[in-house]
Design an enzyme around this catalytic site. Structure first.
Site, PDB file in Angstrom:
ATOM      1  N   ASP A   1       2.488  -3.924  -7.269  1.00 21.24           N
ATOM      2  CA  ASP A   1       3.189  -2.984  -5.792  1.00 21.24           C
ATOM      3  C   ASP A   1       3.221  -1.472  -6.108  1.00 21.24           C
ATOM      4  O   ASP A   1       2.964  -1.164  -5.074  1.00 21.24           O
ATOM      5  CB  ASP A   1       4.107  -4.170  -5.849  1.00 21.24           C
ATOM      6  CG  ASP A   1       4.540  -3.178  -4.050  1.00 21.24           C
ATOM      7  OD1 ASP A   1       3.794  -4.066  -4.035  1.00 21.24           O
ATOM      8  OD2 ASP A   1       5.635  -4.060  -3.781  1.00 21.24           O
TER       9      ASP A   1
ATOM     10  N   ARG B   1      -3.358   2.067  10.338  1.00 19.58           N
ATOM     11  CA  ARG B   1      -1.960   1.553  10.149  1.00 19.58           C
ATOM     12  C   ARG B   1      -2.366   0.483   9.279  1.00 19.58           C
ATOM     13  O   ARG B   1      -0.967  -0.271   8.987  1.00 19.58           O
ATOM     14  CB  ARG B   1      -1.440   0.208  10.992  1.00 19.58           C
ATOM     15  CG  ARG B   1      -0.571   0.978  12.420  1.00 19.58           C
ATOM     16  CD  ARG B   1      -0.007   0.814  14.335  1.00 19.58           C
ATOM     17  NE  ARG B   1       0.469  -0.043  13.252  1.00 19.58           N
ATOM     18  CZ  ARG B   1       0.108  -1.720  13.273  1.00 19.58           C
ATOM     19  NH1 ARG B   1      -1.069  -1.904  14.052  1.00 19.58           N
ATOM     20  NH2 ARG B   1       1.224  -2.278  12.766  1.00 19.58           N
ATOM     21  N   LYS B   2      -3.335  -0.005   8.334  1.00 16.49           N
ATOM     22  CA  LYS B   2      -3.302  -0.939   7.345  1.00 16.49           C
ATOM     23  C   LYS B   2      -4.190   0.220   6.674  1.00 16.49           C
ATOM     24  O   LYS B   2      -5.629   0.583   6.577  1.00 16.49           O
ATOM     25  CB  LYS B   2      -4.210  -2.597   7.881  1.00 16.49           C
ATOM     26  CG  LYS B   2      -3.825  -2.525   8.740  1.00 16.49           C
ATOM     27  CD  LYS B   2      -4.666  -3.807   9.392  1.00 16.49           C
ATOM     28  CE  LYS B   2      -3.794  -4.757  10.643  1.00 16.49           C
ATOM     29  NZ  LYS B   2      -4.043  -5.956  11.148  1.00 16.49           N
TER      30      LYS B   2
ATOM     31  N   LYS C   1      -4.982 -11.791 -16.029  1.00 15.76           N
ATOM     32  CA  LYS C   1      -6.245 -12.419 -16.912  1.00 15.76           C
ATOM     33  C   LYS C   1      -5.898 -12.838 -18.395  1.00 15.76           C
ATOM     34  O   LYS C   1      -6.151 -13.489 -18.927  1.00 15.76           O
ATOM     35  CB  LYS C   1      -7.332 -11.523 -17.138  1.00 15.76           C
ATOM     36  CG  LYS C   1      -7.627 -11.436 -15.561  1.00 15.76           C
ATOM     37  CD  LYS C   1      -8.307 -12.491 -14.532  1.00 15.76           C
ATOM     38  CE  LYS C   1      -9.422 -11.973 -12.988  1.00 15.76           C
ATOM     39  NZ  LYS C   1      -9.576 -12.772 -12.541  1.00 15.76           N
TER      40      LYS C   1
END
Length: 124
Positions: A37, A86-87, A63
């Site tokens: 993240d 915006r993404k 994995k």
């Protein structure tokens, strides 16, 4: 951490030491999620307004068992086709120096319209 602005790729090298275990000698899945993240988010904010945003969705495929006491490489790549103003859509992989893949992830980061976020500076 290395950022290639031309290709919109971020690469990081980390050492996973003691204190990251979920099971003895195995790195906790939450630690792996945080690493992914953070690295994907750093790349996403390079492409979002005011260089800031939040994680909207994070999907991880574990994995292989990731042991501690080793170096890992995180490679994150910005997806221009799926992203917008915006993404930001980012994909990432965690692997070792031999190329063995331990985790893969895809995430969506957004710049919220209604929430006022602090602008990040040039350095991340």
């Amino acid at each position: 951490m290395f950022y290639n602005s031309k290709e919109n790729i971020l690469k990081s090298v980390l050492y996973l030491g003691n204190g990251l275990d979920g099971w003895p000698t195995v790195v906790h899945g939450g630690t792996i999620a945080t690493i992914l993240d953070e690295n994907m988010g750093r790349l996403a904010i390079e492409n979002l307004p005011e260089r800031t945003g939040v994680t909207a969705n994070l999907n991880i495929s574990y994995k292989a068992r990731l042991g501690r006491d080793q170096y890992i490489i995180i490679e994150a790549k910005y997806d221009r086709l799926l992203s917008s103003e915006r993404k930001a859509v980012v994909e990432a992989v965690i692997k070792d120096h031999k190329g063995k893949v331990y985790s893969e992830a895809k995430a969506l980061f957004v710049y919220p319209k209604t929430l006022k976020l602090r602008t990040l500076g040039e350095k991340f």
